[in-house]
Design an enzyme around this catalytic site. Structure first.
Site, PDB file in Angstrom:
ATOM      1  N   LYS A  13     -22.273  29.070   9.834  1.00  0.00           N
ATOM      2  CA  LYS A  13     -22.461  29.874  11.056  1.00  0.00           C
ATOM      3  C   LYS A  13     -22.184  31.355  10.795  1.00  0.00           C
ATOM      4  CE  LYS A  13     -19.465  27.582  13.664  1.00  0.00           C
ATOM      5  NZ  LYS A  13     -18.928  26.521  12.763  1.00  0.00           N
ATOM      6  N   ARG A  89     -17.102  25.322  22.047  1.00  0.00           N
ATOM      7  CA  ARG A  89     -16.749  24.174  21.216  1.00  0.00           C
ATOM      8  C   ARG A  89     -16.428  22.955  22.071  1.00  0.00           C
ATOM      9  NH1 ARG A  89     -14.906  27.430  16.530  1.00  0.00           N
ATOM     10  NH2 ARG A  89     -14.550  26.079  14.756  1.00  0.00           N
ATOM     11  N   ARG A 128     -14.413  27.733  -0.138  1.00  0.00           N
ATOM     12  CA  ARG A 128     -14.073  28.943   0.607  1.00  0.00           C
ATOM     13  C   ARG A 128     -12.556  29.155   0.592  1.00  0.00           C
ATOM     14  NH1 ARG A 128     -16.135  29.170   6.672  1.00  0.00           N
ATOM     15  NH2 ARG A 128     -14.570  27.551   6.871  1.00  0.00           N
ATOM     16  N   ARG A 134      -8.220  31.308   2.924  1.00  0.00           N
ATOM     17  CA  ARG A 134      -8.158  30.992   4.351  1.00  0.00           C
ATOM     18  C   ARG A 134      -7.269  29.757   4.587  1.00  0.00           C
ATOM     19  NH1 ARG A 134     -13.197  30.266   8.589  1.00  0.00           N
ATOM     20  NH2 ARG A 134     -12.123  28.661   9.753  1.00  0.00           N
ATOM     21  N   ARG A 145     -10.105  19.194  11.424  1.00  0.00           N
ATOM     22  CA  ARG A 145     -11.143  20.030  12.054  1.00  0.00           C
ATOM     23  C   ARG A 145     -12.430  19.244  12.229  1.00  0.00           C
ATOM     24  NH1 ARG A 145     -11.109  24.630   7.914  1.00  0.00           N
ATOM     25  NH2 ARG A 145     -12.693  25.684   9.153  1.00  0.00           N
TER      26      ARG A 145
HETATM   27  P1  AMP Z   1     -13.783  28.955  12.976  1.00  0.00           P
HETATM   28  O1  AMP Z   1     -13.542  30.200  12.211  1.00  0.00           O
HETATM   29  O2  AMP Z   1     -14.893  29.067  13.960  1.00  0.00           O
HETATM   30  O3  AMP Z   1     -13.940  27.739  12.081  1.00  0.00           O
HETATM   31  O4  AMP Z   1     -12.461  28.692  13.844  1.00  0.00           O
HETATM   32  C1  AMP Z   1     -11.194  28.503  13.237  1.00  0.00           C
HETATM   33  C2  AMP Z   1     -10.225  27.881  14.233  1.00  0.00           C
HETATM   34  O5  AMP Z   1     -10.056  28.750  15.364  1.00  0.00           O
HETATM   35  C3  AMP Z   1     -10.650  26.561  14.835  1.00  0.00           C
HETATM   36  O6  AMP Z   1     -10.341  25.450  13.993  1.00  0.00           O
HETATM   37  C4  AMP Z   1      -9.849  26.549  16.139  1.00  0.00           C
HETATM   38  O7  AMP Z   1      -8.500  26.231  15.891  1.00  0.00           O
HETATM   39  C5  AMP Z   1      -9.905  28.014  16.567  1.00  0.00           C
HETATM   40  N1  AMP Z   1     -11.091  28.264  17.436  1.00  0.00           N
HETATM   41  C6  AMP Z   1     -12.172  29.039  17.124  1.00  0.00           C
HETATM   42  N2  AMP Z   1     -13.075  29.038  18.116  1.00  0.00           N
HETATM   43  C7  AMP Z   1     -12.560  28.240  19.092  1.00  0.00           C
HETATM   44  C8  AMP Z   1     -13.032  27.804  20.353  1.00  0.00           C
HETATM   45  N3  AMP Z   1     -14.226  28.186  20.844  1.00  0.00           N
HETATM   46  N4  AMP Z   1     -12.224  26.988  21.087  1.00  0.00           N
HETATM   47  C9  AMP Z   1     -11.022  26.588  20.615  1.00  0.00           C
HETATM   48  N5  AMP Z   1     -10.536  26.932  19.421  1.00  0.00           N
HETATM   49  C10 AMP Z   1     -11.284  27.755  18.645  1.00  0.00           C
END
Ligand code: AMP
Length: 191
Positions: A13, A89, A128, A134, A145
């Protein structure tokens, strides 16, 4: 034009969003990045978010929705159009987004669904993690996740299919080929 880029963690993404902002001049909002920035700046939101992120859990809908709406309302660059990366999400987030967009006379035009086999997702996230450090890209958190993705996020596919907005994209292959597929899905609608 407002676009949601949708897919499992590790589906590409962020990478595809970078290319989309170049071609379509949209403002990129990655909720994961926003939260990681809060954590780095040690803000109160960051303190809350850290616990959830490190466990691979979603942060509560009400907080996440508030953060997103605040950015769209206050960021001048977001007025022309946004790419939402990592939001929504949950169904509750998607419903809130529809209401919010409608209130502002806007709508989500396309939901680009990047579909990638699970073993490839895991490989990509492990890589990654090694390359970027990260924190949530470790085997244990990755497992959580993906579980959360299957339980809470995949129902959105049906939600957006029913709304006629879901554009399925094969997310395996070269970054450029995938991007051209996405661009075709977006431009095809304009014609
Ligand atoms: P990402 O970078 O999109 O993979 O997001 C990393 C982490 O941030 C996720 O595993 C969640 O813990 C939190 N997070 C990101 N976007 C959301 C969302 N829309 N709703 C809830 N938690 C989020």
């Amino acid at each position: 034009m407002n676009i949601v880029i949708f897919g499992a963690p590790g589906s590409g993404k962020g990478t595809q969003s970078e290319k989309l902002i170049e071609r379509y001049g949209l403002y990129h909002i990655s909720t994961g990045e926003v939260l990681r920035d809060h954590i780095a700046r040690k803000t109160p939101i960051g303190q809350i978010a850290k616990t959830y992120i490190n466990q691979g859990q979603l942060i509560p809908d009400s907080l996440m929705i508030r953060i997103l709406e605040e950015i769209i309302e206050n960021e001048p660059k977001a007025q022309k159009g946004v790419i939402l990366d990592g939001f929504p999400r949950t169904i509750a987030q998607a419903e809130a987004l529809d209401r919010f967009m409608a209130k502002h006379g806007r709508e989500v035009k396309h939901v680009i669904g990047l579909e990638v086999p699970e073993d490839e997702l895991i490989d990509r996230m492990i890589k990654r993690g090694q390359q970027t450090g990260r924190a949530d890209d470790n085997p244990e958190t990755i497992k959580n996740r993906l579980k959360v993705y299957h339980e809470s996020t995949t129902p959105l596919r049906e939600f957006y299919k029913n709304a006629g907005k879901y554009r399925k994209i094969n997310g395996s292959g070269s970054v450029n080929d995938i991007f051209e597929e996405i661009a075709k899905a977006i431009d095809g609608e304009k014609a």
